[in-house]
Design a protein around this motif. Structure first.
Motif, short mmCIF file in Angstrom:
data_model
loop_
_atom_site.label_atom_id
_atom_site.label_comp_id
_atom_site.label_asym_id
_atom_site.label_seq_id
_atom_site.Cartn_x
_atom_site.Cartn_y
_atom_site.Cartn_z
N CYS A 150 13.81 11.05 -4.47
CA CYS A 150 12.77 11.02 -5.50
C CYS A 150 11.63 10.16 -4.97
CB CYS A 150 13.34 10.44 -6.79
SG CYS A 150 12.29 10.68 -8.24
N GLU A 151 10.44 10.74 -4.84
CA GLU A 151 9.35 10.05 -4.16
C GLU A 151 8.07 10.09 -5.00
OE1 GLU A 151 8.90 12.13 -0.51
OE2 GLU A 151 10.77 11.37 0.37
N LEU A 152 7.18 9.13 -4.73
CA LEU A 152 5.87 9.11 -5.36
C LEU A 152 5.09 10.35 -4.94
CD1 LEU A 152 3.65 7.56 -6.97
CD2 LEU A 152 2.99 6.51 -4.79
N TYR A 153 4.54 11.05 -5.93
CA TYR A 153 3.77 12.25 -5.64
C TYR A 153 2.30 11.87 -5.54
CZ TYR A 153 2.52 17.17 -5.56
OH TYR A 153 2.05 18.40 -5.17
N PRO A 154 1.66 12.10 -4.39
CA PRO A 154 0.26 11.69 -4.23
C PRO A 154 -0.68 12.61 -5.01
CG PRO A 154 1.02 12.88 -2.28
CD PRO A 154 2.22 12.71 -3.18
N LEU A 155 -1.69 12.01 -5.63
CA LEU A 155 -2.70 12.76 -6.37
C LEU A 155 -4.05 12.60 -5.68
CD1 LEU A 155 -1.73 11.83 -10.04
CD2 LEU A 155 -1.06 13.85 -8.74
N ARG A 215 0.80 -5.44 -2.94
CA ARG A 215 1.77 -4.49 -2.41
C ARG A 215 1.53 -3.11 -3.00
NH1 ARG A 215 7.08 -6.19 -4.23
NH2 ARG A 215 7.96 -5.05 -2.48
N ARG A 216 1.75 -2.09 -2.18
CA ARG A 216 1.59 -0.72 -2.65
C ARG A 216 2.70 -0.36 -3.64
NH1 ARG A 216 1.73 3.49 1.75
NH2 ARG A 216 3.71 2.43 2.10
N LEU A 217 2.37 0.53 -4.54
CA LEU A 217 3.36 0.99 -5.53
C LEU A 217 4.58 1.56 -4.83
CD1 LEU A 217 4.14 1.66 -8.46
CD2 LEU A 217 2.88 3.79 -8.22
N GLU A 218 4.36 2.28 -3.74
CA GLU A 218 5.46 2.92 -3.02
C GLU A 218 6.39 1.88 -2.40
OE1 GLU A 218 5.82 7.08 -0.54
OE2 GLU A 218 4.03 5.85 -0.34
N ASP A 219 5.83 0.70 -2.06
CA ASP A 219 6.67 -0.35 -1.50
C ASP A 219 7.53 -1.01 -2.57
OD1 ASP A 219 5.58 0.08 1.01
OD2 ASP A 219 3.97 -1.40 0.72
#
Length: 209
Positions: free
Chosen positions: A95-100, A111-115
């Motif tokens: 389950c991964e962050l979907y880029p918009l 820090r990045r949200l994905e981190d």
């Protein structure tokens, strides 16, 4: 009957009348409060229905996943001013962050949200298939990534199709304005329809005969 007896009887009648008036006044207050509460509840429900109707209208005719999620994010952000929206979707086994498009990835404490939401914690949230607060996420293992998140009110809402987890919506807002239960309930009204739309975008169209 003597004058004193008449006066005593009159005083008793006046006291009885006052007690009855107070009792009726209390009943009227209770009834008015019930009516006000019911009216407020009706207005909240009507507001939720109006948001859901506008949300689905904005998604009509969209068959591209990226455009679908961009429109969905825009509608939610308009309804909840000052709130950020991100989507985590199951991509294969994770389950991964979907880029918009056209959106900078938010940062928390630099820090990045994905981190902050690595594959393991994102998968835990996805599999939980329920609304999660920051405390819930910490219990799932996010406590190792909480740096910067203590300045944000945050919650997730599940996306699922017929019980199968598709991912989740992440809502976040800088403190001191916390996300409220009413706001989360309102967004929860559209997760079912959004999940169906996501599935539709990902399902290949049937070949023409």
């Amino acid at each position: 009957m003597s004058q004193s007896q008449r006066q005593t009887r009159l005083r008793l009648l006046v006291k009885k009348l006052n007690r009855e008036r107070k009792r009726q006044a209390r009943q009227v207050d209770i009834l008015c409060n019930d009516l006000i509460g019911a009216n407020r509840g009706f207005v909240r429900r009507l507001d939720g229905v109006s948001f859901a109707a506008g949300f689905y209208k904005a998604l009509l005719g969209t068959d591209h996943l990226r455009i679908l999620l961009q429109r969905a994010a825009r509608q939610i952000e308009q309804e909840l001013p000052g709130t950020g929206v991100a989507f985590f979707l199951r991509q294969g086994a994770e389950c991964e962050l979907y880029p918009l498009d056209g959106r900078d990835e938010p940062r928390f404490g630099g820090r990045r949200l994905e981190d902050c939401f690595g594959p393991e914690i994102a998968e835990h949230i996805c599999k939980s298939n329920k609304r999660c607060t920051l405390d819930d996420m910490a219990a799932m293992g996010l406590e190792g990534s909480l740096k910067g998140l203590d300045e944000v009110s945050m919650a997730t809402l599940p996306l699922n199709d017929l019980g199968r987890a598709l991912g989740f919506i992440l809502l976040y807002r800088p403190l001191p304005r916390r996300l409220t239960g009413e706001e989360l309930h309102k967004v929860g009204l559209i997760t079912c329809g959004l999940s169906h739309a996501i599935r539709g975008c990902r399902t290949p169209a049937p070949l023409s005969p």
